[in-house]
Design an enzyme around this catalytic site. Structure first.
Site, PDB file in Angstrom:
ATOM      1  CE  LYS A   1      -3.097  -1.336  -0.467  1.00 51.35           C
ATOM      2  NZ  LYS A   1      -3.271  -2.111  -1.704  1.00 51.35           N
ATOM      3  CB  SER A   2       4.316   1.899  -0.111  1.00 52.08           C
ATOM      4  OG  SER A   2       4.010   1.536   1.128  1.00 52.08           O
TER       5      SER A   2
ATOM      6  CB  THR B   1       3.391  -1.793  -4.964  1.00 50.12           C
ATOM      7  OG1 THR B   1       3.507  -1.611  -3.597  1.00 50.12           O
ATOM      8  CG2 THR B   1       4.385  -2.812  -5.265  1.00 50.12           C
TER       9      THR B   1
ATOM     10  CG  HIS C   1       5.107  -6.478  -0.180  1.00 45.12           C
ATOM     11  ND1 HIS C   1       5.457  -5.357  -0.989  1.00 45.12           N
ATOM     12  CD2 HIS C   1       4.142  -6.864  -0.558  1.00 45.12           C
ATOM     13  CE1 HIS C   1       4.158  -4.988  -1.745  1.00 45.12           C
ATOM     14  NE2 HIS C   1       3.487  -6.067  -1.353  1.00 45.12           N
TER      15      HIS C   1
ATOM     16  NE  ARG D   1      -8.167   3.721   0.098  1.00 40.10           N
ATOM     17  CZ  ARG D   1      -8.216   4.824   0.854  1.00 40.10           C
ATOM     18  NH1 ARG D   1      -9.426   5.408   1.428  1.00 40.10           N
ATOM     19  NH2 ARG D   1      -7.351   5.643   1.387  1.00 40.10           N
TER      20      ARG D   1
HETATM   21  P1  A3P Z   1      -4.949   4.525  -1.743  1.00 41.34           P
HETATM   22  O1  A3P Z   1      -5.613   3.462  -0.914  1.00 41.34           O
HETATM   23  O2  A3P Z   1      -4.527   5.608  -0.459  1.00 41.34           O
HETATM   24  O3  A3P Z   1      -5.973   5.119  -2.389  1.00 41.34           O
HETATM   25  P2  A3P Z   1      -0.021  -0.576  -3.575  1.00 41.34           P
HETATM   26  O4  A3P Z   1       0.002  -0.292  -5.020  1.00 41.34           O
HETATM   27  O5  A3P Z   1       1.400  -0.438  -3.054  1.00 41.34           O
HETATM   28  O6  A3P Z   1      -0.931  -1.566  -3.277  1.00 41.34           O
HETATM   29  O7  A3P Z   1      -0.755   0.993  -2.946  1.00 41.34           O
HETATM   30  C1  A3P Z   1      -2.000   1.009  -3.246  1.00 41.34           C
HETATM   31  C2  A3P Z   1      -2.262   2.599  -3.017  1.00 41.34           C
HETATM   32  O8  A3P Z   1      -1.630   3.308  -4.189  1.00 41.34           O
HETATM   33  C3  A3P Z   1      -3.769   3.039  -2.945  1.00 41.34           C
HETATM   34  O9  A3P Z   1      -3.724   4.125  -2.260  1.00 41.34           O
HETATM   35  C4  A3P Z   1      -4.015   3.250  -4.479  1.00 41.34           C
HETATM   36  O10 A3P Z   1      -5.113   4.170  -4.824  1.00 41.34           O
HETATM   37  C5  A3P Z   1      -2.672   4.012  -4.833  1.00 41.34           C
HETATM   38  N1  A3P Z   1      -2.396   3.926  -6.351  1.00 41.34           N
HETATM   39  C6  A3P Z   1      -2.480   2.961  -7.175  1.00 41.34           C
HETATM   40  N2  A3P Z   1      -2.290   3.342  -8.647  1.00 41.34           N
HETATM   41  C7  A3P Z   1      -1.793   4.438  -8.345  1.00 41.34           C
HETATM   42  C8  A3P Z   1      -1.540   5.219  -9.340  1.00 41.34           C
HETATM   43  N3  A3P Z   1      -1.171   5.012 -10.771  1.00 41.34           N
HETATM   44  N4  A3P Z   1      -0.940   6.743  -9.004  1.00 41.34           N
HETATM   45  C9  A3P Z   1      -0.960   6.912  -7.740  1.00 41.34           C
HETATM   46  N5  A3P Z   1      -1.683   6.226  -6.667  1.00 41.34           N
HETATM   47  C10 A3P Z   1      -1.813   5.129  -6.921  1.00 41.34           C
END
Ligand code: A3P
Length: 358
Positions: free
Chosen positions: A101-102, A104, A164, A320
């Site tokens: 959730k950073s 990725t 991870h 999200r």
């Molecule tokens: P939020 O839940 O705050 O919206 P990961 O990819 O590590 O699982 O992280 C998911 C987070 O990155 C989510 O944050 C998601 O909305 C955001 N995210 C996914 N795709 C993205 C993109 N192309 N640009 C910016 N943020 C993105």
């Protein structure tokens, strides 16, 4: 379609590089065995091994296992151990690392686009039809959990993978070879809240659905979360990036949000694939930024529908809000203060800090 591609590979026809790449990918996908996410992945000898590990409850109700300083989710422990034992890096490999959730998913799209920009134009990008997690696959909960010894040799260089796992636990050949590591981190409050919403989406048999962010918050404050502790993950890669800047690039989600052009250039240079003046003038950087943007990726049919089996989650759960500072809608000021204080204490003296609001 797959059969036709496989037949082509067997014939004397010499495919162009782009088809070769696609062929390797398709054949590779089909030779790995599939398994579902969750407890069912804990089989055979790993089950006995894991029985001796300290365990705790993850936010989604499934077990976490503590091994060599890291809390692994049940969906990743088997793959993580196998990956750490068996993966052999090539000097040309690119490893994308992160806490869940950073950012990725974003980093996967960006790195894939930078590396393959001479093969696919943005209008032909596989990102338009394939989720980023299928183009750049996770070691722990995908490649090595489906198959303890996946055959990664047939993949053409440069191979791009995702992990991870903490820096200290990476297989020796990753740390010892000249392959590149790109780590993306996110401020701990948004990472935590993003994980909460992700975990809430899971509906598992015999597991009470998560309703409140208070549940499990104490655990998070003690570092007990999927691939946590948070501070151990970020510190390991942060220190490695200071000691070996040519080997480890440390990116921050908030920086990418603020200036994607600058960070795309930085990424391309680090990977040894800098944008030429001609590319800059032609707007290639902007095209990649646009292709990989949240608004573009989240609306694609492939990311709105479908299911990412390895994570046990619909593809849409990876998209999200993508806002810096969204934590304030879910965390009370006292919770935020408590968690930030803990993280700040853990990072004290490292020089690493986070932007928690826009
Ligand atoms: P939020 O839940 O705050 O919206 P990961 O990819 O590590 O699982 O992280 C998911 C987070 O990155 C989510 O944050 C998601 O909305 C955001 N995210 C996914 N795709 C993205 C993109 N192309 N640009 C910016 N943020 C993105």
């Amino acid at each position: 379609m797959h059969e036709e591609l496989a037949l082509l590979a067997l014939s004397s026809f010499v495919p162009p590089p782009c088809l070769l790449r696609l062929l390797s990918f398709v054949i590779f996908m089909e030779t790995t065995t599939s398994s579902s996410n969750g407890e069912s992945v804990l089989r055979d000898e790993i089950q006995d091994l894991v029985a001796g590990f300290p365990s705790a409850k993850n936010w989604d109700g499934t077990p976490l296992y503590f091994y060599k300083g890291v809390w692994y989710p049940v969906s990743g422990i088997r793959g993580a151990l196998s990956f750490q034992q068996h993966f052999i890096a090539r000097d040309t490999d690119i490893i994308l690392a992160s806490m869940p959730k950073s950012g990725t998913t974003w980093l996967k799209a960006l790195a894939f686009s930078v590396v393959n920009r001479n093969i696919y134009s943005p209008t032909e990008s596989p990102l338009l039809t394939t989720p980023p997690h299928d183009l750049v696959r996770f070691f722990e909960m995908d490649l090595y959990s489906k198959n303890q010894l996946p055959d990664l040799e047939q993949l053409p260089s440069p191979r791009i993978f995702s992990s991870h796992t903490h820096y200290e636990s990476l297989p020796p050949s990753i740390r010892g070879s000249s392959c590149k590591i790109v780590y993306i981190c996110r401020n701990p409050l948004d990472q935590l809240v993003s994980y909460f919403h992700f975990a809430r989406k899971f509906k598992r048999e015999n597991v009470k659905p998560l309703t409140s962010i208070d549940e499990g918050f104490d655990n998070i404050c003690r570092g007990i979360q999927s691939y946590g502790p948070f501070w151990e993950s970020v510190l390991g890669y942060w220190k490695a990036s200071l000691e070996r800047p040519d080997k480890v690039l440390f990116l921050k989600y908030e920086d990418l949000k603020e200036d994607i052009t600058f960070n795309l250039k930085k990424l391309a240079e680090f990977l040894g694939l800098p944008f030429s003046e001609k590319e800059e003038k032609e707007g290639v950087i902007q095209e990649i930024a646009e292709l990989c943007s949240f608004d573009n990726l989240k609306d694609l049919e492939v990311n709105r529908t479908g299911f990412f089996k390895s994570a046990g989650a619909p593809n849409s759960t990876f998209f999200r809000k993508a806002k810096v500072g969204d934590w304030c809608n879910d965390l009370s000021p006292s919770m935020a203060e408590r968690f930030l204080k803990i993280v700040e204490e853990k990072l004290a003296g490292s020089g690493l800090s986070f932007k928690v609001s826009e």
